[in-house]
Structure formats: C-alpha cells, structure tokens
Design a protein around this motif. Structure first.
Motif, short mmCIF file in Angstrom:
data_model
loop_
_atom_site.label_atom_id
_atom_site.label_comp_id
_atom_site.label_asym_id
_atom_site.label_seq_id
_atom_site.Cartn_x
_atom_site.Cartn_y
_atom_site.Cartn_z
N UNK A 17 0.92 -1.13 0.12
CA UNK A 17 0.03 0.14 -0.09
C UNK A 17 0.91 1.31 0.08
N UNK A 18 0.73 2.14 -0.89
CA UNK A 18 1.45 3.24 -0.91
C UNK A 18 0.55 4.36 -0.95
N UNK A 19 0.77 5.40 -0.11
CA UNK A 19 0.08 6.83 0.00
C UNK A 19 0.92 7.95 0.75
N UNK A 20 0.16 9.08 1.02
CA UNK A 20 0.69 9.77 1.97
C UNK A 20 0.11 9.68 3.24
N UNK B 21 -1.60 11.09 5.32
CA UNK B 21 -3.09 11.20 5.82
C UNK B 21 -3.75 10.02 4.99
N UNK B 22 -3.36 9.93 3.97
CA UNK B 22 -3.98 8.38 3.16
C UNK B 22 -3.86 7.26 4.13
N UNK B 23 -2.56 7.01 4.51
CA UNK B 23 -2.48 5.76 5.36
C UNK B 23 -3.20 5.74 6.61
N UNK B 24 -3.14 6.98 7.34
CA UNK B 24 -3.69 7.00 8.48
C UNK B 24 -5.19 6.70 8.35
N UNK C 266 0.23 3.46 11.97
CA UNK C 266 -0.90 3.23 10.95
C UNK C 266 -0.12 2.16 10.03
N UNK C 267 1.12 2.76 9.61
CA UNK C 267 1.74 1.90 8.42
C UNK C 267 1.98 0.45 8.85
N UNK C 268 2.44 0.38 10.29
CA UNK C 268 2.77 -1.08 10.77
C UNK C 268 1.47 -1.90 11.12
N UNK C 269 0.33 -1.26 11.42
CA UNK C 269 -0.82 -1.77 11.74
C UNK C 269 -1.20 -2.51 10.30
N UNK C 270 -1.45 -1.67 9.31
CA UNK C 270 -1.84 -1.98 8.22
C UNK C 270 -1.03 -3.21 7.51
N UNK D 153 4.19 -1.31 3.42
CA UNK D 153 3.16 0.06 3.60
C UNK D 153 4.28 1.03 3.29
N UNK D 154 4.12 1.86 2.41
CA UNK D 154 5.05 2.91 2.11
C UNK D 154 4.28 4.11 2.21
N UNK D 155 4.76 4.93 2.98
CA UNK D 155 4.38 6.50 3.26
C UNK D 155 5.34 7.23 2.74
N UNK D 156 4.74 8.11 1.97
CA UNK D 156 5.55 8.98 0.99
C UNK D 156 5.43 10.39 1.80
N UNK D 157 6.58 11.06 1.67
CA UNK D 157 6.63 12.21 2.25
C UNK D 157 8.08 12.96 1.98
N UNK D 158 8.42 14.00 2.96
CA UNK D 158 9.89 14.76 2.84
C UNK D 158 10.82 13.52 3.16
N UNK D 159 10.41 12.64 4.27
CA UNK D 159 11.23 11.24 4.26
C UNK D 159 10.15 10.29 4.15
N UNK D 160 10.33 9.44 3.07
CA UNK D 160 9.71 8.27 2.85
C UNK D 160 9.76 7.00 4.34
N UNK D 161 8.79 6.66 4.67
CA UNK D 161 8.80 5.37 5.50
C UNK D 161 8.18 4.29 5.01
N UNK D 162 8.74 3.28 4.85
CA UNK D 162 8.42 1.89 4.47
C UNK D 162 8.50 0.99 5.56
N UNK D 163 7.36 0.05 5.91
CA UNK D 163 7.13 -0.75 6.95
C UNK D 163 6.75 -1.98 6.36
N UNK D 164 7.18 -3.25 7.00
CA UNK D 164 6.28 -4.48 7.04
C UNK D 164 5.91 -4.66 8.80
#
Lengths: 268, 268, 268
Positions: free
Chosen positions: A124-127, A129-132, A156-160, A168-179
């Motif tokens: 899942x990839x989003x910003x 707000x979308x991931x939350x 939220x990313x880790x929960x998803x 789950x990939x959260x895009x932003x000034x720093x990208x955060x990618x979690x499993x």
C-alpha cells in the motif's frame, strides 16, 4: 519475517533487475496522470499496460501482468467495475500495489479501498493522511495533499502491514516503508515533487514494477522509493520550475547509475 | 490500383498540404495518451477534436471531421458506444484510421476491431503483432509491444489491405506500408520512440491527418510515417532521455522543413 | 455593480493571494487535458482535485472545494452525472467557472451548458464562437477553435453576464472580460497558445483559482487572464516550438514576478 536492513547495493540490484526483466505492469489508475505514469514506467525500464475495463482487466492480470497497480484517484463506475473484476486471491495474481488517493471522507474511493484492503495488497502506498485514514484512525488530507507528517503515520503503516502481511509505504519529505517486522526510512527526494501532478501516482507504479522483481515487498517498495527520490534530486538540480522538472525526471530515471545511488542514497 | 512509388518530394507535398488545409481530425482514442495525441496533431498543422461520446460522435463525423481516428487502447463501455455510433459506411464519412492497440487475446478490443474491420478502414496502423493478430494469424504481442519484426507482418498487411481496399501500416524499426498492389518501406526513425508512451497512438492520428488530404491511402499513410519518423530522428539528436525526446518531437514536427525530408528520407 | 477599472497592481495582488491561500480547485474537466490543467493549477500556487464522479462530486464541492471548474470538453455519461450531482444553488457552493468547450452544434454539451447557465456560473470562459453560441446567437466554431474575433462576442458576453450576475471571459488574441457594468481588455499573450492543447482549459482552471480569492468575478477573471497571458509571453520567448512552450509555461507561471506584470501588462 526477519528484520531487513536495506543498503544502497540492494537498491542498485533491484533497479538493474527491473531494467533487465522489464516487468509488464498493468495499471488501473486515475485519468489525470495516466500518460505520465506510463512514461515513468518506461523510464525505469518496465512496460506499462493500462488495461482497466471490466471485460479485460481480469484476463490481463491472470495471463499477462507481472505486477498490478490499483490507484483510486478517479473512481468512475466503469473503472470500479474493472478494478472489482480482478481476482486478487487467485494463485495467478502477481504482486500488486494499492494507492488509496485521497481516501478518507470521499465515499466511493473509501469504500473501495476498504474492500481492496481485505484482499491484502502486496504494497500500500500513500501519503501520511491517506495511510492513517485507511487504517481507520483519521479523516484524510486536504484533497490529494497530506496534512500529517510521515512519522505520524508510522503506527498506522505497521498496523496495516500486519493485516496485509505485505509492506506499506508512506511518502513524504522522508519516506517510511514498513512491514510487520522492519521499518526503513529514505531521506532522499526534493520538494519539487509536490509541485507536479502525478508525483505520488507514478511512485505507486514504480513500486509495482519493483515488487514484481524483488525478493520481498519491503525491499521492492523501499528500493522503488529510493530510486525515484534520487532521480528527483538529479532532475531538480537542473530544473527551472515544475515543467522542466517533470521532463528531467523522466530523463533522470532512464539514466540513473549505480554511482548516483551509491553517492546519494540516505537510507536508515 | 496501379503500383505507387513514393519519393521524398511527394512526402513534402503531403506535409505542406496538411499545414495548409489544417484538417480537423476527430479522435476516439485511449485515455492514456489523449493529450499527447492532440499536441502531435497540432504540431503537424492539423486541428484535433476529441469527440468520442455516443451522443456526439456520429454528428461530428458526419458534419465536421475531415478525418477520424479510432484507437482501441482503452475500450471502456462509454467509448465503445461512441465508436459504434459512427456510420462508417455513410457517404459523408471522411477517411478514417483504425489503430487496433494490443489486439489479440484481449476480448473487448479484439471483438470491436473485427467489427470495425468489416467497415473497411481507410488505413489500419499497428505494430507487427497487432497486424498479424487482426488478420487472424497470431495471438498479439506483449501488452502494447510487438513480439514480431515488421517483415513478419508483410503478408498479413497485404491480406488486410486486400480486404479493406485501403492501406495497412506496420510500425517498427522499419515501417512497412502496403495496399493491395504496392509496398513501401521507410527506414527512418529512432529507438527512442519505444521509450515514450503514445508513440504509436500519435502516428495513428498523424496518419488520419495525412489521409484527409492525400491522393491515396498508401501515399497518405506512408507520408505520415516518413514525416513522423524523420521528426523523431531530429528530436532524438538533442534529447537527453525520453522526457526531452517527447518535448523535442513536438518542436521538430512543427519546424520540419522540406530540406530535412530531402536529406534524411530513406524510402524504398 | 459599479464600473471596475483594473490595473497591474490589482493583478499582482490577486496573484499573490492565490499563492498565499492555495485555493483547492475541484475540476470536472475533459479527459484530454486533465494532467496539464492540474499542473497549471499547481504552477500558479493552487491545489487541484479532479473529483468528478457522481458519488463524490457533490460532497467535495460542499465540504472541501474553494472553487470549482466545469469544462464540457468530453461529456461522457459518467462525468455528466458527476456534473449534475453538484448543488450549484447551495449556500455552501464556492465560486465556479463554466467552460463550454465547442458548444453550439454538438447536442450533449450544448444542452448541458444551457442547463448549467441557468445555475448562474460565477464566470463563463470560452472563445468568441463558444460565447456567442452559448448566448444563443451563433452555431459555434470549428471543433474547439473560434471562427469569430473577440470583439464580435462583446455583446453576447455582456448579455450572458447580465443573466448570470457574474463575469464572462472571452479568450482570443485580445482577451475581453465583462460583467454587467464593466469591460476589461487584456492585450497580452502569444500565438503559441493556439499550438498546444489545453491552453483554454487551463485558463478556465486558473480563473477558478483566482475567483476563489478575488473581491469580484470580474477582477478574478481578468487577473487570471493577465497572469496567464503574461506567463505565456515569457514562455514563448525561449521556446523552440509547442513542446518547449508548454513546459516553459509551467515554469513561467511558477516564477512570475510582480515586476514581470508591471512591465508587461497591457490592460484597458
């Protein structure tokens, strides 16, 4: 899954695997940025196929695609039919990416995103707000823009990811990618990405191309984010504004070298 | 039809006729490359009109259009209705081009392409896999890409042309344009065309603009292919990648001169 | 309304207001130029949101949008549903712009345009043929192109403005913007705007962004036209053709300065 640590060498391997294997990526995506998304896929070495009508989407996903992107930016009825026609649980289903654009308060896409979430997207990839919002703990952003910082979406990313057994990939000034077991942060990129349309959509497509060839969703999604952000840094360097930035981004993705990644990657 | 031999002088005349008469080209085309296709039509001197809904397509084809493009890249139900609403057999029907994108194994577009084939398109334009699949002797390519060489489609092209009494253009490293009695090969172009989306779609539209002003389908289709390929050579010369190539292609189409065609045309 | 006279200083104030307040502009617009329109909105400092399906358009207009663009360039049934779902008379309705593309002889868009006209758009923006056809005194242009000069639409523009209590903007070599009591002419721009697709569509969107922050429809629409035309002059200055022009237009809109407007504005 054991924890993963990602380094620049791994990112380079994934980039080269995409260029060599040229994965065929089926896109069911919004009509605002379709052409740009296809051009970005070509620039990273993948092959785009925008097969999104109900009579063809399932066959193509089953028989031809190496990866699938589902982006909910303009959920017209005919495209929703095409998205729902795919059998996401089939053995033949390739890795797929859900991009829940502007999910939250808008009812059509929000309901469809929840339905797709139950089919466990590979990524899942989003910003933020979308991931939350997708995780059920927020109302979404302002239009397609996030009103939260990346780290506010970490939980939220880790929960998803725990629910989907994917990344789950959260895009932003720093990208955060979690499993479920690891979190990677990528501090590359350029603010210019927020001044063009399709910056996020195209990253969703690149992510589908990378997970089609990568050993794990996390490695694929994080490598995609790193390659895309580093190409953006190079493109911004000689851009005079958003018009030239978008053009140079395609050139930079096409010509990105291992040395570019070694010298610029900021991964933690 | 007597055999035709095409030379650079004829290509130049057709290019100048398009610029002078500014044919109005109605496009019923895929939603991936619509804007690029419109910009390419403007760059060659034609006027694009993307009138493709069922309530308007027939009227526009009958009363206004000088040429029509039907491209099957994204055959959504509403657009299929618009395509089927046109009366292709009417006395008022202008020259029209069928671009059977990715025809073969995908059922919606394949059935619609066969239906349109029975209405005898003035020109059919596709890659080798598409032309072979449309002629009934192949399964299509890989997504939108051909898995065959141009010459492998030569027989299929001539067979289709004999059925439609029109011309068939096979795009590839060497373009092959055939009607029932003649075959023209154009060895211009640049591999960069395969690195952008819409390279083939836009050629379909340019073909519609040229057959709207040309003495025969073959002369129009071959002149369109030559002008487009030569502009691509010029654009590739100062492109740093696919982003700048697409931009320069528009500039090159707009500024292409008779001298460019005389010095570069490789027609046999 | 008292007569308004517009000067360069006012235009600059409106441009800065858009950049500061970043109005969120909902676009229900044709599928030819959607991406370009979104990029132009970003370049002037606004935030685009292409929310146009029936299940979401009304909610977004009511709860989120600061301005709305309705462009009739490709009136597919699903988008017509989305356009009709909006409650234009609601207290919560933000300023909105109607762009009646190619209105006249094409029945779907012409009927829908008349229906929307009865809801009193804040601004109507079109070329001279479109404005005359919408006012009921002409048959429309040639495809999307005008066959009339701007001044030939002056009476029609004032008539429409009197009916809607808003402003009407007629685009052409000289732009004419009128409300019931005032008429402003802007002699900026460049012929290159007619060589790219979406030049008019994007101005419609920019107009929505400006009227979202401006003291009156006339001031907003005229300031939008001036900023857009002056950016076009700058872009044309270093363009080698329509491809580079479109790219440079985005850069010029992003970087346009008060000094650019002071030195170039030709308003009467």
């Amino acid at each position: 899954m054991p924890p993963v640590s990602l380094d620049a060498r791994t990112v380079i391997e994934q980039m080269e695997a995409v260029r060599e294997r040229q994965p065929l990526i089926q896109c069911l995506t919004n009509h605002v940025t379709t052409g740009f998304v296809a051009n970005v896929l070509l620039a990273v070495g993948a092959a785009p196929a925008m097969v999104d009508s109900a009579g063809e989407s399932e066959i193509f996903a089953r028989e031809a695609a190496d990866g699938v992107l589902v982006n909910l930016g303009t959920p017209h009825p005919a495209q929703c039919d095409g998205i729902r026609a795919i059998d996401y649980g089939a053995d033949t289903m390739p890795p797929w990416v859900l991009d829940p654009v502007a999910v939250g308060s808008l009812p059509v896409r929000t309901a469809l995103a929840q339905e797709l979430l139950s089919h466990s997207p590979t990524v899942i990839r989003g910003n933020a707000s979308e991931i939350v919002a997708l995780a059920g703990s927020g109302q979404g952003g302002r239009g397609v823009d996030s009103t939260l910082g990346t780290d506010e979406a970490a939980t939220a990313a880790r929960d998803l990811a725990a629910r989907t057994h994917g990344a789950v990939a959260v895009s932003g000034p720093v990208d955060l990618i979690a499993d479920a077991s690891s979190t990677v942060r990528i501090a590359n990129g350029d603010p210019m990405f927020t001044e063009i349309t399709g910056g996020g959509c195209a990253l969703g497509a690149v992510t589908a191309a990378f997970v089609a060839v990568s050993p794990s969703p996390l490695v694929g999604a994080a490598s995609a984010a790193a390659v895309y952000a580093i190409a953006g840094e190079k493109a911004a360097g000689d851009a005079a504004g958003p018009g030239t930035f978008a053009v140079h981004l395609l050139d930079a993705l096409r010509s990105l070298s291992a040395a570019d990644i070694m010298s610029r990657a900021d991964i933690s």
